[in-house]
Structure formats: structure tokens, C-alpha cells
Design a protein around this motif. Structure first.
Motif, PDB file in Angstrom:
ATOM      1  N   PHE A 139       1.218  -1.769   0.077  1.00 13.04           N
ATOM      2  CA  PHE A 139      -0.435  -0.426   0.004  1.00 13.04           C
ATOM      3  C   PHE A 139       0.694   1.014   0.151  1.00 13.04           C
ATOM      4  O   PHE A 139       0.392   2.363  -0.956  1.00 13.04           O
ATOM      5  CB  PHE A 139      -1.203  -0.066   1.273  1.00 13.04           C
ATOM      6  CG  PHE A 139      -1.473   1.560   1.498  1.00 13.04           C
ATOM      7  CD1 PHE A 139      -2.372   1.962   0.996  1.00 13.04           C
ATOM      8  CD2 PHE A 139      -0.519   2.015   2.972  1.00 13.04           C
ATOM      9  CE1 PHE A 139      -2.586   3.439   0.877  1.00 13.04           C
ATOM     10  CE2 PHE A 139      -1.377   3.269   2.779  1.00 13.04           C
ATOM     11  CZ  PHE A 139      -2.385   4.439   1.979  1.00 13.04           C
ATOM     12  N   THR A 140       1.445   1.014   0.902  1.00  9.02           N
ATOM     13  CA  THR A 140       2.385   2.860   0.938  1.00  9.02           C
ATOM     14  C   THR A 140       3.475   2.270  -0.301  1.00  9.02           C
ATOM     15  O   THR A 140       3.065   4.151  -1.147  1.00  9.02           O
ATOM     16  CB  THR A 140       3.013   3.245   2.001  1.00  9.02           C
ATOM     17  OG1 THR A 140       4.497   1.508   2.212  1.00  9.02           O
ATOM     18  CG2 THR A 140       3.054   2.674   3.373  1.00  9.02           C
ATOM     19  N   GLU A 141       4.252   1.065  -1.003  1.00  8.54           N
ATOM     20  CA  GLU A 141       4.578   1.223  -1.843  1.00  8.54           C
ATOM     21  C   GLU A 141       3.676   2.702  -3.233  1.00  8.54           C
ATOM     22  O   GLU A 141       4.638   2.907  -4.011  1.00  8.54           O
ATOM     23  CB  GLU A 141       5.614   0.305  -2.630  1.00  8.54           C
ATOM     24  CG  GLU A 141       6.231  -0.207  -2.113  1.00  8.54           C
ATOM     25  CD  GLU A 141       6.519  -1.970  -1.782  1.00  8.54           C
ATOM     26  OE1 GLU A 141       6.255  -2.090  -2.698  1.00  8.54           O
ATOM     27  OE2 GLU A 141       7.483  -2.266  -0.948  1.00  8.54           O
ATOM     28  N   ARG A 142       3.243   1.554  -3.609  1.00  9.20           N
ATOM     29  CA  ARG A 142       1.713   2.601  -4.002  1.00  9.20           C
ATOM     30  C   ARG A 142       1.913   4.101  -4.397  1.00  9.20           C
ATOM     31  O   ARG A 142       1.074   4.664  -5.484  1.00  9.20           O
ATOM     32  CB  ARG A 142       0.356   1.538  -4.212  1.00  9.20           C
ATOM     33  CG  ARG A 142      -0.336   1.442  -5.374  1.00  9.20           C
ATOM     34  CD  ARG A 142      -1.545   0.612  -5.837  1.00  9.20           C
ATOM     35  NE  ARG A 142      -2.203   0.467  -3.722  1.00  9.20           N
ATOM     36  CZ  ARG A 142      -2.682  -0.144  -3.031  1.00  9.20           C
ATOM     37  NH1 ARG A 142      -1.902  -1.269  -3.451  1.00  9.20           N
ATOM     38  NH2 ARG A 142      -3.273  -0.359  -2.357  1.00  9.20           N
ATOM     39  N   MET A 143       1.193   3.905  -3.169  1.00  7.39           N
ATOM     40  CA  MET A 143       1.094   5.993  -2.436  1.00  7.39           C
ATOM     41  C   MET A 143       2.759   6.723  -2.921  1.00  7.39           C
ATOM     42  O   MET A 143       2.291   7.797  -3.808  1.00  7.39           O
ATOM     43  CB  MET A 143       1.009   6.088  -1.203  1.00  7.39           C
ATOM     44  CG  MET A 143      -0.869   6.021  -0.662  1.00  7.39           C
ATOM     45  SD  MET A 143      -1.984   6.337  -1.779  1.00  7.39           S
ATOM     46  CE  MET A 143      -1.607   8.210  -1.363  1.00  7.39           C
ATOM     47  N   GLU A 144       3.719   5.589  -2.650  1.00  8.40           N
ATOM     48  CA  GLU A 144       4.789   6.700  -3.089  1.00  8.40           C
ATOM     49  C   GLU A 144       5.170   7.111  -4.363  1.00  8.40           C
ATOM     50  O   GLU A 144       5.708   7.667  -5.129  1.00  8.40           O
ATOM     51  CB  GLU A 144       5.950   6.106  -1.782  1.00  8.40           C
ATOM     52  CG  GLU A 144       6.418   6.028  -1.013  1.00  8.40           C
ATOM     53  CD  GLU A 144       7.381   5.593  -0.339  1.00  8.40           C
ATOM     54  OE1 GLU A 144       8.051   6.268   0.392  1.00  8.40           O
ATOM     55  OE2 GLU A 144       7.891   4.430  -0.689  1.00  8.40           O
ATOM     56  N   ARG A 145       4.796   5.783  -5.428  1.00  3.54           N
ATOM     57  CA  ARG A 145       4.666   5.586  -7.065  1.00  3.54           C
ATOM     58  C   ARG A 145       3.658   6.603  -7.356  1.00  3.54           C
ATOM     59  O   ARG A 145       3.933   7.482  -7.905  1.00  3.54           O
ATOM     60  CB  ARG A 145       4.116   4.245  -7.139  1.00  3.54           C
ATOM     61  CG  ARG A 145       5.568   3.653  -8.005  1.00  3.54           C
ATOM     62  CD  ARG A 145       4.927   2.415  -8.044  1.00  3.54           C
ATOM     63  NE  ARG A 145       4.294   1.644  -8.050  1.00  3.54           N
ATOM     64  CZ  ARG A 145       3.980   0.672  -7.487  1.00  3.54           C
ATOM     65  NH1 ARG A 145       5.088   0.424  -7.031  1.00  3.54           N
ATOM     66  NH2 ARG A 145       2.687  -0.037  -7.271  1.00  3.54           N
ATOM     67  N   LYS A 203      -3.431  -0.278   6.291  1.00  5.30           N
ATOM     68  CA  LYS A 203      -2.597   0.972   6.893  1.00  5.30           C
ATOM     69  C   LYS A 203      -2.099   0.149   7.970  1.00  5.30           C
ATOM     70  O   LYS A 203      -2.535   0.419   8.844  1.00  5.30           O
ATOM     71  CB  LYS A 203      -3.256   2.327   6.422  1.00  5.30           C
ATOM     72  CG  LYS A 203      -4.143   3.060   5.896  1.00  5.30           C
ATOM     73  CD  LYS A 203      -4.988   4.395   6.227  1.00  5.30           C
ATOM     74  CE  LYS A 203      -4.433   5.459   4.709  1.00  5.30           C
ATOM     75  NZ  LYS A 203      -6.173   5.767   4.461  1.00  5.30           N
ATOM     76  N   LEU A 204      -0.795   0.356   7.919  1.00  3.13           N
ATOM     77  CA  LEU A 204       0.248  -0.945   9.202  1.00  3.13           C
ATOM     78  C   LEU A 204       0.378   0.652   9.655  1.00  3.13           C
ATOM     79  O   LEU A 204       1.894   0.746  10.380  1.00  3.13           O
ATOM     80  CB  LEU A 204       1.220  -1.760   8.780  1.00  3.13           C
ATOM     81  CG  LEU A 204       0.641  -2.995   8.282  1.00  3.13           C
ATOM     82  CD1 LEU A 204       2.089  -3.457   7.577  1.00  3.13           C
ATOM     83  CD2 LEU A 204      -0.247  -3.600   9.386  1.00  3.13           C
ATOM     84  N   GLU A 205      -0.295   1.343  10.571  1.00  4.61           N
ATOM     85  CA  GLU A 205      -0.056   2.583  11.348  1.00  4.61           C
ATOM     86  C   GLU A 205       1.276   2.595  12.586  1.00  4.61           C
ATOM     87  O   GLU A 205       0.714   1.633  13.000  1.00  4.61           O
ATOM     88  CB  GLU A 205      -1.078   3.818  12.149  1.00  4.61           C
ATOM     89  CG  GLU A 205      -1.806   3.820  10.713  1.00  4.61           C
ATOM     90  CD  GLU A 205      -2.749   4.815  10.347  1.00  4.61           C
ATOM     91  OE1 GLU A 205      -2.898   5.111  11.942  1.00  4.61           O
ATOM     92  OE2 GLU A 205      -3.957   5.276   9.992  1.00  4.61           O
ATOM     93  N   ALA A 206       2.016   3.114  12.438  1.00  4.41           N
ATOM     94  CA  ALA A 206       3.020   2.422  13.527  1.00  4.41           C
ATOM     95  C   ALA A 206       3.920   3.910  13.584  1.00  4.41           C
ATOM     96  O   ALA A 206       4.510   4.749  12.445  1.00  4.41           O
ATOM     97  CB  ALA A 206       3.674   1.124  13.490  1.00  4.41           C
TER      98      ALA A 206
END
Ligand SMILES: Cc1cc2nc3c(=O)[nH]c(=O)nc-3n(C[C@H](O)[C@H](O)[C@H](O)COP(=O)(O)O)c2cc1C
Length: 317
Positions: free
Chosen positions: A242-248, A281-284
Motif C-alpha cells: 500500500f505505501t509503495e503504491r502511494m509513494e509511486r 494501513k499498518l500505522e506505526a
């Protein structure tokens, strides 16, 4: 064991250790109850809770301890007025309000003797809340899990800036990046009266999140979190597809609608309740890299306090 500070005096607790309000992880009675019983301040995260579940959690906490506890209330949440009415009727000992101004709740909660803490992310915001009459402030820095401030000013710098700006007017709790007794010593050295521990308490049997999410926190290193969703409720979360998709999308300056759609397609609930480690979303916080063992929450409170004393005793004079 007791460690007395401005914050323990304000809240009537033994130790300057707060368990941060964390949606799902502390949206229950078990985690806050264990922390409050151990002498810290347990915090129910009301964000995702239905009124009936919240009322039950408050009753369960009261049945389990006479010690103080708090409810964290994000003021933007759907049905916020109904939840505020419930918290007033329940006369919660401590209210921690985030994401909004104190005018919305302060007069009515002060009138019933609730201690009101307000979450802030900068000096101007802190001074404004102090002028309104809140009892204490929680200062959240860039390391934090969940929603760090957009400018990502570190807790180290932000806590000092707020403490300096306030000139002792009211107690401050530092939040973001704290995982152990050395962290607590650092928070107190900066002029805070307590530290708020979020991610540290995710690796407990009492945290209301999937085991796979707890394992992801234990496995993460200090550089394994990402901040994504700038301008749309940015979060810090452990890197995953998920974060990789957002960063792209963010690096390609994709249209806002596409970024918003990708951001909304993943939720914290998917990670917390379904254990969807790839899609949720693995919020941490960055402090996930300092969290390497799972322990009952009460033992974590005792471990932090013990280590704090050892650290302080070992400091050069
Ligand atoms: C999984 C998760 C959920 C969170 N949910 C909330 C919330 O509902 N309300 C809130 O004010 N802060 C929330 N936060 C932020 C915490 O209250 C706290 O500021 C943060 O965890 C501190 O950083 P640390 O994780 O490094 O200790 C959340 C943090 C995490 C990790």
C-alpha cells in the motif's frame, strides 16, 4: 514505584507513562485497564467505536480499577457530538481531544471536573490551546505513528519549542518515538512531564489488533516506516505494498483524485481487524524499530519505569 512529575500530579497517577490513544489497538478496555492498573494512564481510543461499545469499555475499565484513565476523542469523527454527550454523562476522568479546537468541549468538561488534555503539533497551536484553558498538552512529533504533523518536525525539537514557548504555564506530554526508559528520561530532560507511548503498546497481548500486525511491528526496523497521503490526513505506516503504491503516485505527481482513491482504498481497520498486512494501513511510529519483544502491558509499564531509573542513575554529573 512512583516517579513524580507535573503530569503525574495533574492526572493523579504514579508514573509519567501514558499509553497513547490508538484506534483499534486501544479501542477496548483491556489495554488501558492494564496500563492504568500498573500506575500509568490507560487511554481508550474512541475514534472508531460505536457509542454502545465505548460505554461498555468505560464501564469495564471502572469495574476493573479505581485509578484514572482517559478517553481519546478525535473531534472530526462522525457523530462526535453524540460521543461528547456520552463522555460527559459518564464523567470520564480525563479527556484527550485531538484534531480540532478546545471550544468544542472545554467548558462543559471542566464544569464536571474532567481533566482536559489537548493534542497539538506546533508552538502556535499550543499557545492557543493554553490560552483557552486546557489543563495540559500532548505534543506529537514527526516520528509518531498514526498522524504525525505535516512538516514532520521531530519530537526532540518540537517538545523543546513548545516547552520554551509555554514557559511553565502548563504540563506537557511528549509523544512520538518513545519506546523505553531511555526515551522517558529524554522526554523529562526536554521539559515534558511524561511521555506518551503508542507503538510500544501495540506489541502486547491486550492490544486489539491482529497478530500479523503485531508481528509486523516487531519485525520493523527504525527506517521501515513511510509517511504517505500528504494533504489528505497523512499517516506514518510500516512500508508495505500500500505505501509503495502511494509513494509511486506521489513521486509521479499523479492527479489528486487518483492519490485520494488509493489512500482511501486502504484502511487501518483492514490491518487491525482483518490482519491484511499487504493491503491495509499498518500505522506505526519509527519507534517500531525499538520494539523487539511482546509483553503484557503492565510489564511494559514496569520495564519502562525500571529502565528509566537505571538510565537516570547512570547519567554523568
Ligand atoms: C495504530 C495507531 C493508531 C493511532 N490512532 C490514534 C487515534 O485514534 N487518535 C489519536 O489522537 N492518535 C492516534 N495515534 C497516535 C498516537 O496517539 C501517538 O501520538 C503515537 O502513537 C506516538 O508515536 P509512537 O507510536 O512512536 O509512540 C495512533 C497511532 C498508531 C500507531
Amino acid at each position: 514505584m512512583k516517579i513524580e512529575t507535573s503530569v503525574t500530579r495533574l492526572l493523579g497517577i504514579d508514573l509519567p507513562i501514558l499509553q497513547a490513544g490508538m484506534s483499534w489497538a486501544s479501542s477496548n478496555a483491556a489495554l488501558p485497564l492494564a496500563v492504568s492498573r500498573a500506575g500509568g494512564l490507560g487511554v481508550i481510543a474512541a475514534g472508531p467505536m460505536y457509542p454502545e461499545a465505548l460505554a461498555r469499555a468505560i464501564d469495564d475499565l471502572r469495574a476493573g480499577t479505581d485509578r484514572p484513565f482517559a478517553v481519546n476523542m478525535p473531534l472530526y469523527r462522525k457523530g462526535a457530538d453524540e460521543i461528547l454527550d456520552l463522555l460527559e454523562a459518564k464523567r470520564v476522568p480525563v479527556l484527550i481531544a485531538s484534531q480540532g479546537g478546545p471550544d468544542r468541549y472545554l467548558t462543559r468538561f471542566k464544569a464536571i471536573g474532567t481533566t482536559c488534555l489537548h493534542v497539538v503539533a506546533g508552538e502556535a497551536h499550543a499557545l492557543k490551546a493554553a490560552d483557552k484553558g486546557v489543563d495540559g498538552l500532548i505534543v506529537v512529533g514527526g516520528e509518531a505513528g498514526g498522524h504525525p504533523p505535516e512538516q514532520l518536525v521531530s519530537t526532540l525539537v518540537l517538545t523543546r519549542a513548545v516547552v520554551r514557548a509555554l514557559r511553565g504555564r502548563l504540563p506537557v506530554i511528549a509523544s512520538g518515538g518513545f519506546a523505553d526508559g531511555a526515551g522517558l528520561a529524554a522526554a523529562l530532560a526536554l521539559g515534558a512531564g511524561a511521555a506518551n507511548f503508542g507503538t510500544r503498546f501495540m506489541a502486547t497481548p491486550e492490544a486489539g489488533i491482529a497478530d500479523s500486525y503485531k508481528q509486523a511491528v516487531l519485525a520493523a526496523g527504525i527506517a521501515d516506516t513511510r509517511t504517505v497521503g500528504r494533504g489528505m490526513g497523512m499517516i506514518r505506516a510500516i512500508a508495505n505494498p500500500f505505501t509503495e503504491r502511494m509513494e509511486r503516485l506521489e513521486q509521479a505527481a499523479a492527479p489528486e483524485a487518483d492519490r485520494r482513491a488509493a489512500f482511501a482504498a486502504a484502511t487501518l481497520k483492514m490491518a487491525a481487524l482483518d490482519g491484511d498486512i499487504a493491503g491495509g494501513k499498518l500505522e506505526a511510529g519509527q519507534s517500531a524499530g525499538l520494539v523487539d519483544h511482546l509483553l503484557p502491558a503492565a510489564e511494559i509499564v514496569r520495564e519502562i519505569a525500571r529502565d528509566y531509573l537505571a538510565v537516570v542513575n547512570g547519567l554523568p554529573r
